[in-house]
Design a protein around this motif. Structure first.
Motif, PDB file in Angstrom:
ATOM      1  N   GLY A 125       0.626  -1.288   0.106  1.00  0.00           N
ATOM      2  CA  GLY A 125      -0.030   0.050   0.009  1.00  0.00           C
ATOM      3  C   GLY A 125       0.837   1.202   0.073  1.00  0.00           C
ATOM      4  O   GLY A 125       1.746   1.441  -0.666  1.00  0.00           O
ATOM      5  N   LYS A 126       0.430   2.178   0.754  1.00  0.00           N
ATOM      6  CA  LYS A 126       1.071   3.668   0.720  1.00  0.00           C
ATOM      7  C   LYS A 126       0.983   4.308   2.021  1.00  0.00           C
ATOM      8  O   LYS A 126       0.385   3.842   2.933  1.00  0.00           O
ATOM      9  CB  LYS A 126       0.158   4.526  -0.358  1.00  0.00           C
ATOM     10  CG  LYS A 126      -1.095   4.810   0.012  1.00  0.00           C
ATOM     11  CD  LYS A 126      -1.748   5.518  -1.148  1.00  0.00           C
ATOM     12  CE  LYS A 126      -3.076   5.914  -0.839  1.00  0.00           C
ATOM     13  NZ  LYS A 126      -3.915   6.728  -1.936  1.00  0.00           N
ATOM     14  N   TYR A 127       1.935   5.385   2.278  1.00  0.00           N
ATOM     15  CA  TYR A 127       1.859   6.133   3.472  1.00  0.00           C
ATOM     16  C   TYR A 127       0.487   6.960   3.402  1.00  0.00           C
ATOM     17  O   TYR A 127       0.012   7.268   2.630  1.00  0.00           O
ATOM     18  CB  TYR A 127       3.144   6.840   3.443  1.00  0.00           C
ATOM     19  CG  TYR A 127       3.571   7.260   4.870  1.00  0.00           C
ATOM     20  CD1 TYR A 127       4.100   6.442   5.657  1.00  0.00           C
ATOM     21  CD2 TYR A 127       3.372   8.530   5.514  1.00  0.00           C
ATOM     22  CE1 TYR A 127       4.489   6.706   7.238  1.00  0.00           C
ATOM     23  CE2 TYR A 127       3.738   8.949   6.711  1.00  0.00           C
ATOM     24  CZ  TYR A 127       4.323   8.001   7.577  1.00  0.00           C
ATOM     25  OH  TYR A 127       4.586   8.240   8.586  1.00  0.00           O
ATOM     26  N   PHE A 128       0.539   7.611   4.690  1.00  0.00           N
ATOM     27  CA  PHE A 128      -0.604   8.498   5.134  1.00  0.00           C
ATOM     28  C   PHE A 128      -0.624   9.793   4.088  1.00  0.00           C
ATOM     29  O   PHE A 128       0.420  10.128   3.749  1.00  0.00           O
ATOM     30  CB  PHE A 128      -0.657   9.143   6.355  1.00  0.00           C
ATOM     31  CG  PHE A 128      -0.640   8.107   7.405  1.00  0.00           C
ATOM     32  CD1 PHE A 128      -1.382   6.924   7.583  1.00  0.00           C
ATOM     33  CD2 PHE A 128       0.801   7.970   8.263  1.00  0.00           C
ATOM     34  CE1 PHE A 128      -1.178   6.190   8.529  1.00  0.00           C
ATOM     35  CE2 PHE A 128       0.872   6.931   9.162  1.00  0.00           C
ATOM     36  CZ  PHE A 128      -0.274   6.031   9.337  1.00  0.00           C
ATOM     37  N   SER A 129      -1.844  10.268   3.595  1.00  0.00           N
ATOM     38  CA  SER A 129      -1.939  11.340   2.858  1.00  0.00           C
ATOM     39  C   SER A 129      -1.400  12.678   3.696  1.00  0.00           C
ATOM     40  O   SER A 129      -1.484  12.509   4.890  1.00  0.00           O
ATOM     41  CB  SER A 129      -3.102  11.681   2.156  1.00  0.00           C
ATOM     42  OG  SER A 129      -3.973  11.944   2.634  1.00  0.00           O
ATOM     43  N   SER A 130      -1.414  13.624   3.063  1.00  0.00           N
ATOM     44  CA  SER A 130      -1.200  15.008   3.776  1.00  0.00           C
ATOM     45  C   SER A 130      -2.620  15.728   4.117  1.00  0.00           C
ATOM     46  O   SER A 130      -2.674  16.887   4.640  1.00  0.00           O
ATOM     47  CB  SER A 130      -0.482  16.079   2.933  1.00  0.00           C
ATOM     48  OG  SER A 130      -0.912  16.314   1.697  1.00  0.00           O
ATOM     49  N   ASN A 131      -3.575  15.044   3.809  1.00  0.00           N
ATOM     50  CA  ASN A 131      -5.017  15.645   3.941  1.00  0.00           C
ATOM     51  C   ASN A 131      -5.410  15.182   5.398  1.00  0.00           C
ATOM     52  O   ASN A 131      -6.044  14.211   5.437  1.00  0.00           O
ATOM     53  CB  ASN A 131      -5.983  15.322   2.927  1.00  0.00           C
ATOM     54  CG  ASN A 131      -7.434  15.703   3.013  1.00  0.00           C
ATOM     55  OD1 ASN A 131      -7.536  16.680   3.862  1.00  0.00           O
ATOM     56  ND2 ASN A 131      -8.493  15.392   2.564  1.00  0.00           N
ATOM     57  N   THR A 132      -5.290  16.086   6.413  1.00  0.00           N
ATOM     58  CA  THR A 132      -5.616  15.670   7.750  1.00  0.00           C
ATOM     59  C   THR A 132      -6.928  16.028   7.933  1.00  0.00           C
ATOM     60  O   THR A 132      -7.527  15.463   8.977  1.00  0.00           O
ATOM     61  CB  THR A 132      -4.830  16.486   8.733  1.00  0.00           C
ATOM     62  OG1 THR A 132      -5.003  18.029   8.534  1.00  0.00           O
ATOM     63  CG2 THR A 132      -3.119  16.019   8.663  1.00  0.00           C
ATOM     64  N   GLU A 133      -7.878  16.519   6.974  1.00  0.00           N
ATOM     65  CA  GLU A 133      -9.293  16.813   7.259  1.00  0.00           C
ATOM     66  C   GLU A 133      -9.946  15.633   6.625  1.00  0.00           C
ATOM     67  O   GLU A 133     -11.377  15.775   6.672  1.00  0.00           O
ATOM     68  CB  GLU A 133      -9.696  18.039   6.441  1.00  0.00           C
ATOM     69  CG  GLU A 133      -8.778  19.336   6.868  1.00  0.00           C
ATOM     70  CD  GLU A 133      -8.954  19.710   8.232  1.00  0.00           C
ATOM     71  OE1 GLU A 133     -10.107  19.637   8.722  1.00  0.00           O
ATOM     72  OE2 GLU A 133      -8.053  20.110   9.121  1.00  0.00           O
ATOM     73  N   GLU A 134      -9.513  14.571   6.236  1.00  0.00           N
ATOM     74  CA  GLU A 134     -10.125  13.313   5.725  1.00  0.00           C
ATOM     75  C   GLU A 134     -11.112  12.995   6.667  1.00  0.00           C
ATOM     76  O   GLU A 134     -10.335  12.732   7.771  1.00  0.00           O
ATOM     77  CB  GLU A 134      -9.177  12.404   5.084  1.00  0.00           C
ATOM     78  CG  GLU A 134      -9.571  10.898   4.799  1.00  0.00           C
ATOM     79  CD  GLU A 134     -10.373  11.193   3.620  1.00  0.00           C
ATOM     80  OE1 GLU A 134     -11.359  10.267   3.387  1.00  0.00           O
ATOM     81  OE2 GLU A 134      -9.795  11.631   2.560  1.00  0.00           O
ATOM     82  N   ASN A 135     -12.394  12.542   6.363  1.00  0.00           N
ATOM     83  CA  ASN A 135     -13.200  12.122   7.302  1.00  0.00           C
ATOM     84  C   ASN A 135     -12.715  10.633   7.792  1.00  0.00           C
ATOM     85  O   ASN A 135     -12.780  10.256   8.927  1.00  0.00           O
ATOM     86  CB  ASN A 135     -14.546  12.046   6.871  1.00  0.00           C
ATOM     87  CG  ASN A 135     -15.171  13.534   6.681  1.00  0.00           C
ATOM     88  OD1 ASN A 135     -14.826  14.375   7.405  1.00  0.00           O
ATOM     89  ND2 ASN A 135     -15.966  13.566   5.537  1.00  0.00           N
ATOM     90  N   ASP A 136     -12.359   9.772   6.962  1.00  0.00           N
ATOM     91  CA  ASP A 136     -12.165   8.540   7.067  1.00  0.00           C
ATOM     92  C   ASP A 136     -10.671   8.514   7.595  1.00  0.00           C
ATOM     93  O   ASP A 136      -9.821   9.067   7.129  1.00  0.00           O
ATOM     94  CB  ASP A 136     -12.109   7.506   6.062  1.00  0.00           C
ATOM     95  CG  ASP A 136     -13.662   7.006   5.823  1.00  0.00           C
ATOM     96  OD1 ASP A 136     -14.505   7.495   6.424  1.00  0.00           O
ATOM     97  OD2 ASP A 136     -13.893   6.402   5.019  1.00  0.00           O
ATOM     98  N   LEU A 137     -10.405   7.698   8.731  1.00  0.00           N
ATOM     99  CA  LEU A 137      -9.092   7.504   9.314  1.00  0.00           C
ATOM    100  C   LEU A 137      -8.399   6.717   8.588  1.00  0.00           C
ATOM    101  O   LEU A 137      -8.740   5.487   8.214  1.00  0.00           O
ATOM    102  CB  LEU A 137      -9.218   6.889  10.891  1.00  0.00           C
ATOM    103  CG  LEU A 137      -9.718   7.909  11.935  1.00  0.00           C
ATOM    104  CD1 LEU A 137      -9.854   6.903  13.132  1.00  0.00           C
ATOM    105  CD2 LEU A 137      -9.003   9.014  12.119  1.00  0.00           C
ATOM    106  N   GLU A 138      -6.924   7.049   7.991  1.00  0.00           N
ATOM    107  CA  GLU A 138      -6.350   6.430   7.196  1.00  0.00           C
ATOM    108  C   GLU A 138      -5.274   5.448   8.212  1.00  0.00           C
ATOM    109  O   GLU A 138      -4.710   5.802   8.857  1.00  0.00           O
ATOM    110  CB  GLU A 138      -5.296   7.111   6.206  1.00  0.00           C
ATOM    111  CG  GLU A 138      -5.997   7.978   5.563  1.00  0.00           C
ATOM    112  CD  GLU A 138      -5.119   9.028   4.579  1.00  0.00           C
ATOM    113  OE1 GLU A 138      -5.657   9.297   3.464  1.00  0.00           O
ATOM    114  OE2 GLU A 138      -4.190   9.205   4.868  1.00  0.00           O
TER     115      GLU A 138
END
Length: 252
Positions: A125-138
């Protein structure tokens, strides 16, 4: 007198030449073996320290009920401290779409471009995105835990933490030097099928828990050749007002 003793020694060696040669060979082999093992041990220790350095393995982990992230700057002022990372750790419940419930140890990590103490290695997979406002927890699942429970990339799950409910999706699997060190210890709770490490972005979980600017764990790396006893004394002084729960050394 000395001359007589030397002559007697030479005569004794000559008479018992086979035993003498066997003893000499045994001593030489033992010395070679000892030197080889000593060098191997030194090389192994160097390799381990290099691995710890490359992966940012913490020398000490401080756990507190809650503290401001500004504590990072205070700890960095201590002579001998090289790096400090603030994070959040908590136990969580995961509910999968098939109704299965699994417990996890949530561990937060900073952005990939940050010089984090205890860095992750992505396995799938991949690392966390920089969008901390994302509703779903990555979520990144510990590699072994991910495989044992057959998680899928993009899988949707429900997360329960500190009485709060949220949605999450699986970004992939990951590991780190810290997780490898934990899971190899006998009786460790992270080695089973129903409890394992779950990683999340520090900023995102802070937003979710309404803990912006706060953390409950601080990972500390010391500079080489520093007197750790005096450094730890200073660290204990700085964290004392936050009622520390534990201060754990790497070897522990």
């Amino acid at each position: 007198m000395i001359k007589l003793l030397i002559v007697k020694l030479i005569r004794t060696i000559y008479i018992n030449i086979r035993q003498f040669m066997a003893l000499v060979i045994f001593v030489l082999v033992a010395m070679a073996l000892f030197n080889g093992l000593s060098k191997s041990y030194g090389d192994l220790e160097l390799s381990i320290n290099k691995f710890y350095e490359n992966t940012g393995f913490a020398d000490y982990i401080v756990t507190v009920p809650i503290a401001p992230e500004a504590l990072v700057d205070q700890l960095m002022q201590i002579d001998g401290v090289e790096r400090v990372t603030a994070r959040i750790q908590a136990d969580i419940q995961i509910k999968r779409t098939n109704g299965e419930r699994i417990s996890g140890r949530l561990i937060s990590y900073g952005a990939i471009e940050e010089q984090n103490v205890s860095r992750l290695s992505i396995m799938d997979g991949k690392y966390f995105s920089s969008n901390t406002e994302e509703n779903d927890l990555e979520l990144l699942i510990g590699y072994s835990f991910y495989n044992r429970n057959a998680f899928n990339l993009g899988e949707k799950v429900d997360i329960y933490i500190n009485g709060m409910h949220g949605n999450g999706h699986v970004l992939g699997s990951a590991t780190s030097a810290e997780l490898a060190n934990l899971t190899r210890k006998p009786g460790n709770i992270l080695e089973g099928n129903t409890f394992g490490p779950v990683m999340v972005s520090t900023k995102q979980i802070q937003n979710f828990l309404r803990m912006n600017g706060k953390a409950n764990q601080f990972l500390i790396c010391l500079r080489d050749n520093k007197d750790s006893a005096s450094v730890i004394e200073r660290i204990n002084k700085e964290i004392s007002i936050y009622n520390p729960i534990s201060l754990v050394k790497r070897e522990e």
